[in-house]
Design an enzyme around this catalytic site. Sequence first.
Site, PDB file in Angstrom:
ATOM      1  N   LYS A 273      94.465   4.015  -2.224  1.00 63.02           N
ATOM      2  CA  LYS A 273      95.505   5.026  -2.417  1.00 63.02           C
ATOM      3  C   LYS A 273      95.023   6.261  -3.167  1.00 63.02           C
ATOM      4  CE  LYS A 273      99.408   3.233  -0.709  1.00 63.02           C
ATOM      5  NZ  LYS A 273     100.314   3.940   0.211  1.00 63.02           N
TER       6      LYS A 273
ATOM      7  N   SER B 198      92.261  -3.576   1.484  1.00 65.99           N
ATOM      8  CA  SER B 198      92.851  -2.332   0.985  1.00 65.99           C
ATOM      9  C   SER B 198      93.096  -2.289  -0.512  1.00 65.99           C
ATOM     10  CB  SER B 198      94.174  -2.061   1.721  1.00 65.99           C
ATOM     11  OG  SER B 198      95.089  -3.117   1.503  1.00 65.99           O
TER      12      SER B 198
END
Length: 508
Positions: free
Chosen positions: A51, A305
Amino acid sequence: MPEEILRRVLTAPVYDVASETALELAPLLSKRLQNQVWLKREDLQPVFSFKIRGAYNRMVHLSESERKAGVITASAGNHAQGVALSANKMGIDATIVMPRTTPPIKVNAVRRLGGNVVLEGDSFDEASRFAKALEVEKKLTYIHPYDDLDVIAGQGTIALEILRQHSKPFDVIFIPVGGGGLISGIASVIKQVSPSTRIIGIEPEDAASMTEALKAGERIVLDQVGIFADGVAVAQVGEIPFRIAQTCVDEMFTVTTDEICAAVKDIFEDTRAIAEPAGALSVAGMKKFVDKYAVSGLDMACVVSGANMNFDRLRHVSERTEIGEKREALFAVTIRETPGSFKKFCELLGNRRSITEFNYRYSDSKQAVVFVGVRTEGGHAEKQAILNSLHQHTYPVQDMSDNEMAKLHLRYMVGGHAKGVNNELLYRFEFPERPGALLKFLINMSEEWNISLFHYRNHGAAYGRVLIGVQVPPEQQADFEIYLKSLGYPFVNEQENPGYQLFLRPTH
């Protein structure tokens, strides 16, 4: 649209704050699945998630006046840390609205990075609405976690790294999907450089907003969203990511909580790193893809992720891993309540099989129901062999391996049938993990509705799982359902669940 994303990717200055993460071969997974499996290690970023790329790439495009005014966002963790770190580096004030249910580890991480944390609401949607109100009130700039071209381009830099780090194009790339920023960024780049590479998106079964949107041909809003993989718990995918996915995503797969837990273990065994549930989605989906299409010899990449895992969630993950790997089966078996019958039943299971648990309590002079867990190294075939053997020996048996109530509650509370409890209804709930959540349930309940069963376990998640039995007169059951819906808590009626009927239903 993909052309515009690629243009922005090529000029994205994400390495001011982000790292070029490793692309590592997973030798154990590769050998077991007979394919070359590579892990793109976004869990190794400074904030332990991809992110940071999108957040920073959006914020470097702020105007001078926007920088002076400050930014705001809503997030349950990973995006919040990306915005806070970026703001800290750029000298910008950042307000981060987080749900009150956010685990302390994530709240504290944002505060350490300099973010001004505001706790509001029990869910991301409630926090987001509050953030949007503050945006207008204080004239701040909202940094969207996924529905923004610059955010998507920041995530797309992962694709450039994958292309550089591997000697040839991958056959398949597996990508977790929440709001869709990650998959739309990667797919936009890959499909223009290597159109033959298949892009597969992975979602939890109980948070499959992209899967349902692509089926419907339009964005839909899920009625309920499962929160185990909190990093992808999104009720509606972004508008921009959806449009990109329609042309750049080849297929979507959904996976269960148990399959996600098994994937966390797979990643750990190959890397000694612990991925968060959302971070392990790609590996869970890749295994399902291999099983569905019986492929071998392919070059496949899985984007890991993130790794923002609460330590106390590991207990829940480890409990569910064996079932997710098809190495444990759960059964409810009825046996005769006579001397020697228990021994005979155990002998039938076989002394070469490991019993993972056994729950039993005397409740009837003629028959007994036992809740048993059996290790099944042979997977589904061995489970089926056990079922066939029990049927051949005339044992009534129920396969409980996929029964969510059994796995969350029943296995910890088997204790016999209640006596003299009338009009009992059974429901499974998700309560926000915060003070007052249970009180909210109780405070407006009619005094004529009596709680007859209650089981709760904290799994280190934003929501606790609760099993409740309530005595409700038949003529008031419609009113009770209306009351439950008014609370806003996700719930499931478990009245007909075989686990309830076999182990917990009151007798008279």
